[in-house]
Design a protein around this motif. Structure first.
Motif, PDB file in Angstrom:
ATOM      1  N   LEU A  52       0.755  -1.158  -0.023  1.00 24.41           N
ATOM      2  CA  LEU A  52      -0.091   0.197   0.066  1.00 24.41           C
ATOM      3  C   LEU A  52       1.262   1.284   0.035  1.00 24.41           C
ATOM      4  O   LEU A  52       2.191   1.095   0.719  1.00 24.41           O
ATOM      5  CB  LEU A  52      -1.026  -0.258   1.221  1.00 24.41           C
ATOM      6  CG  LEU A  52      -1.450  -1.209   0.973  1.00 24.41           C
ATOM      7  CD1 LEU A  52      -2.316  -1.023   2.879  1.00 24.41           C
ATOM      8  CD2 LEU A  52      -2.574  -1.167   0.565  1.00 24.41           C
ATOM      9  N   ILE A  53       0.494   2.118  -0.777  1.00 22.65           N
ATOM     10  CA  ILE A  53       1.074   3.435  -0.936  1.00 22.65           C
ATOM     11  C   ILE A  53      -0.018   4.463   0.372  1.00 22.65           C
ATOM     12  O   ILE A  53      -1.160   4.744   0.087  1.00 22.65           O
ATOM     13  CB  ILE A  53       1.329   4.189  -2.147  1.00 22.65           C
ATOM     14  CG1 ILE A  53       1.822   2.243  -2.897  1.00 22.65           C
ATOM     15  CG2 ILE A  53       1.913   5.455  -2.134  1.00 22.65           C
ATOM     16  CD1 ILE A  53       2.290   3.839  -4.357  1.00 22.65           C
ATOM     17  N   SER A  54       1.417   4.656   1.600  1.00 23.87           N
ATOM     18  CA  SER A  54       0.060   5.725   2.549  1.00 23.87           C
ATOM     19  C   SER A  54       1.498   6.900   2.504  1.00 23.87           C
ATOM     20  O   SER A  54       2.399   7.140   1.939  1.00 23.87           O
ATOM     21  CB  SER A  54       0.308   5.477   3.893  1.00 23.87           C
ATOM     22  OG  SER A  54       1.985   4.667   4.215  1.00 23.87           O
ATOM     23  N   CYS A  55       0.978   8.381   2.575  1.00 30.70           N
ATOM     24  CA  CYS A  55       1.131   9.530   2.971  1.00 30.70           C
ATOM     25  C   CYS A  55       2.284   9.559   3.704  1.00 30.70           C
ATOM     26  O   CYS A  55       2.348   9.508   5.629  1.00 30.70           O
ATOM     27  CB  CYS A  55      -0.322  10.402   3.400  1.00 30.70           C
ATOM     28  SG  CYS A  55       0.886  12.210   3.627  1.00 30.70           S
ATOM     29  N   SER A  56       3.493   9.891   4.236  1.00 27.89           N
ATOM     30  CA  SER A  56       4.574  10.040   5.060  1.00 27.89           C
ATOM     31  C   SER A  56       3.930  10.931   6.326  1.00 27.89           C
ATOM     32  O   SER A  56       4.944  10.667   7.195  1.00 27.89           O
ATOM     33  CB  SER A  56       5.825  10.805   3.853  1.00 27.89           C
ATOM     34  OG  SER A  56       5.499  11.575   3.837  1.00 27.89           O
TER      35      SER A  56
ATOM     36  N   SER B 285      -4.443   7.102  -3.758  1.00 33.31           N
ATOM     37  CA  SER B 285      -3.657   6.781  -4.664  1.00 33.31           C
ATOM     38  C   SER B 285      -3.433   7.807  -5.835  1.00 33.31           C
ATOM     39  O   SER B 285      -3.005   8.801  -5.468  1.00 33.31           O
ATOM     40  CB  SER B 285      -5.556   5.769  -5.032  1.00 33.31           C
ATOM     41  OG  SER B 285      -5.967   6.480  -4.931  1.00 33.31           O
ATOM     42  N   ALA B 286      -3.301   7.681  -6.536  1.00 39.18           N
ATOM     43  CA  ALA B 286      -3.315   8.442  -8.227  1.00 39.18           C
ATOM     44  C   ALA B 286      -3.913   9.760  -8.053  1.00 39.18           C
ATOM     45  O   ALA B 286      -3.178  10.626  -8.083  1.00 39.18           O
ATOM     46  CB  ALA B 286      -3.466   7.622  -9.791  1.00 39.18           C
ATOM     47  N   ARG B 287      -5.037   9.410  -7.650  1.00 37.12           N
ATOM     48  CA  ARG B 287      -7.092  10.372  -7.735  1.00 37.12           C
ATOM     49  C   ARG B 287      -6.000  11.265  -6.577  1.00 37.12           C
ATOM     50  O   ARG B 287      -6.731  12.373  -6.344  1.00 37.12           O
ATOM     51  CB  ARG B 287      -7.932  10.435  -7.450  1.00 37.12           C
ATOM     52  CG  ARG B 287      -8.411   9.366  -8.793  1.00 37.12           C
ATOM     53  CD  ARG B 287      -9.144   8.676  -8.492  1.00 37.12           C
ATOM     54  NE  ARG B 287     -10.082   7.867 -10.232  1.00 37.12           N
ATOM     55  CZ  ARG B 287      -9.639   7.234 -10.481  1.00 37.12           C
ATOM     56  NH1 ARG B 287      -9.929   6.249  -9.455  1.00 37.12           N
ATOM     57  NH2 ARG B 287     -10.412   6.444 -11.606  1.00 37.12           N
ATOM     58  N   ASP B 288      -5.062  10.708  -5.103  1.00 35.87           N
ATOM     59  CA  ASP B 288      -5.697  11.978  -3.891  1.00 35.87           C
ATOM     60  C   ASP B 288      -3.954  12.164  -4.199  1.00 35.87           C
ATOM     61  O   ASP B 288      -3.565  13.674  -2.915  1.00 35.87           O
ATOM     62  CB  ASP B 288      -5.695  11.077  -3.109  1.00 35.87           C
ATOM     63  CG  ASP B 288      -6.697   9.464  -2.974  1.00 35.87           C
ATOM     64  OD1 ASP B 288      -7.656  10.486  -3.080  1.00 35.87           O
ATOM     65  OD2 ASP B 288      -6.335   8.693  -2.255  1.00 35.87           O
ATOM     66  N   ILE B 289      -3.521  12.606  -5.276  1.00 36.33           N
ATOM     67  CA  ILE B 289      -2.051  13.215  -4.945  1.00 36.33           C
ATOM     68  C   ILE B 289      -2.404  14.191  -5.900  1.00 36.33           C
ATOM     69  O   ILE B 289      -2.736  13.981  -7.435  1.00 36.33           O
ATOM     70  CB  ILE B 289      -0.847  11.879  -5.731  1.00 36.33           C
ATOM     71  CG1 ILE B 289      -1.082  11.233  -4.245  1.00 36.33           C
ATOM     72  CG2 ILE B 289       0.119  13.236  -5.600  1.00 36.33           C
ATOM     73  CD1 ILE B 289       0.436  10.398  -4.421  1.00 36.33           C
ATOM     74  N   ARG B 290      -1.870  15.077  -5.579  1.00 42.83           N
ATOM     75  CA  ARG B 290      -1.240  16.897  -6.272  1.00 42.83           C
ATOM     76  C   ARG B 290       0.018  16.784  -7.184  1.00 42.83           C
ATOM     77  O   ARG B 290       0.606  16.602  -6.062  1.00 42.83           O
ATOM     78  CB  ARG B 290      -2.188  18.042  -6.095  1.00 42.83           C
ATOM     79  CG  ARG B 290      -1.546  19.086  -6.836  1.00 42.83           C
ATOM     80  CD  ARG B 290      -2.678  20.418  -6.427  1.00 42.83           C
ATOM     81  NE  ARG B 290      -1.357  20.630  -5.542  1.00 42.83           N
ATOM     82  CZ  ARG B 290      -2.039  20.682  -3.471  1.00 42.83           C
ATOM     83  NH1 ARG B 290      -3.276  20.596  -4.025  1.00 42.83           N
ATOM     84  NH2 ARG B 290      -1.153  20.915  -3.145  1.00 42.83           N
ATOM     85  N   VAL B 291       0.561  17.055  -8.078  1.00 47.92           N
ATOM     86  CA  VAL B 291       1.791  16.951  -8.466  1.00 47.92           C
ATOM     87  C   VAL B 291       1.992  18.976  -8.874  1.00 47.92           C
ATOM     88  O   VAL B 291       1.595  19.029  -9.414  1.00 47.92           O
ATOM     89  CB  VAL B 291       2.146  16.458  -9.704  1.00 47.92           C
ATOM     90  CG1 VAL B 291       3.492  16.687 -10.090  1.00 47.92           C
ATOM     91  CG2 VAL B 291       2.306  14.777  -9.775  1.00 47.92           C
ATOM     92  N   GLU B 292       2.914  18.958  -8.612  1.00 47.01           N
ATOM     93  CA  GLU B 292       4.251  19.982  -8.224  1.00 47.01           C
ATOM     94  C   GLU B 292       5.286  20.407  -9.108  1.00 47.01           C
ATOM     95  O   GLU B 292       6.111  19.608  -8.166  1.00 47.01           O
ATOM     96  CB  GLU B 292       3.449  20.429  -6.586  1.00 47.01           C
ATOM     97  CG  GLU B 292       1.904  21.340  -6.734  1.00 47.01           C
ATOM     98  CD  GLU B 292       1.737  21.907  -5.362  1.00 47.01           C
ATOM     99  OE1 GLU B 292       3.534  22.292  -4.712  1.00 47.01           O
ATOM    100  OE2 GLU B 292       1.295  21.956  -5.092  1.00 47.01           O
TER     101      GLU B 292
END
Length: 161
Positions: free
Chosen positions: A126-130, A137-144
């Motif tokens: 699983l990928i979790s926020c550090s 998941s991909a929908r939960d992340i904004r790329v800057e």
């Protein structure tokens, strides 16, 4: 973008692919995580030519993913072991395996199980926020853009202007 120029790109994925982004290298890494260490074992398991295998192992050593460790002095024989940098690739390999288990397995299911030693249960990565620990998941992340992008951010992040 040319394959030989990937390591020059202002993109961590492109730079990573320059080191581990071909099928033989990924299979060598898979076997490293399964405990394979010796050239002849890789060659036998993978059915890969000696030249290609030597090239992939050299690249992994040159980039600090593997280290050669002598296991015999006369004649000198060496085995390949994962470094800390190499061990950090475990999550990547596990994520690819998990994707394959989900989307590429046949009706019998996954060919191997990954069991967490701590609890004894079959697990999936699983990928979790550090920062907050929430699963993402991909929908939960904004790329800057980050500090390392430089002037070429539009090439990699076209939506950022």
């Amino acid at each position: 973008m040319r394959w030989e120029e990937l390591d020059q790109q202002p993109c961590s994925l492109a730079r990573t692919l320059a080191v581990v982004g071909d099928r033989w290298t990924l299979l060598v890494l898979r076997d490293c995580f399964l405990g394979i260490r010796r050239f002849d074992e890789f060659e036998k398991r993978l059915g890969i030519t000696r030249h290609v295998l030597a090239d992939r192992l050299k690249k992994l050593v040159d980039h600090g993913v593997l280290i050669r460790v002598p296991y015999q002095q006369r004649p000198l024989r060496e085995e390949y072991r994962l470094t800390e940098r190499g061990l950090d690739l475990h999550g990547v390999i596990l994520a690819l395996v998990s994707w394959g288990d989900r989307h590429m397995a046949d009706e019998r299911g996954a060919p191997v199980r990954h069991v967490h030693k701590g609890c004894g249960q079959v697990m999936r990565p699983l990928i979790s926020c550090s920062e907050c620990g929430e699963q993402v998941s991909a929908r939960d992340i904004r790329v800057e853009p980050g500090e390392g992008w430089g002037d070429r951010v539009e090439e990699v992040l076209p939506q950022v202007r």
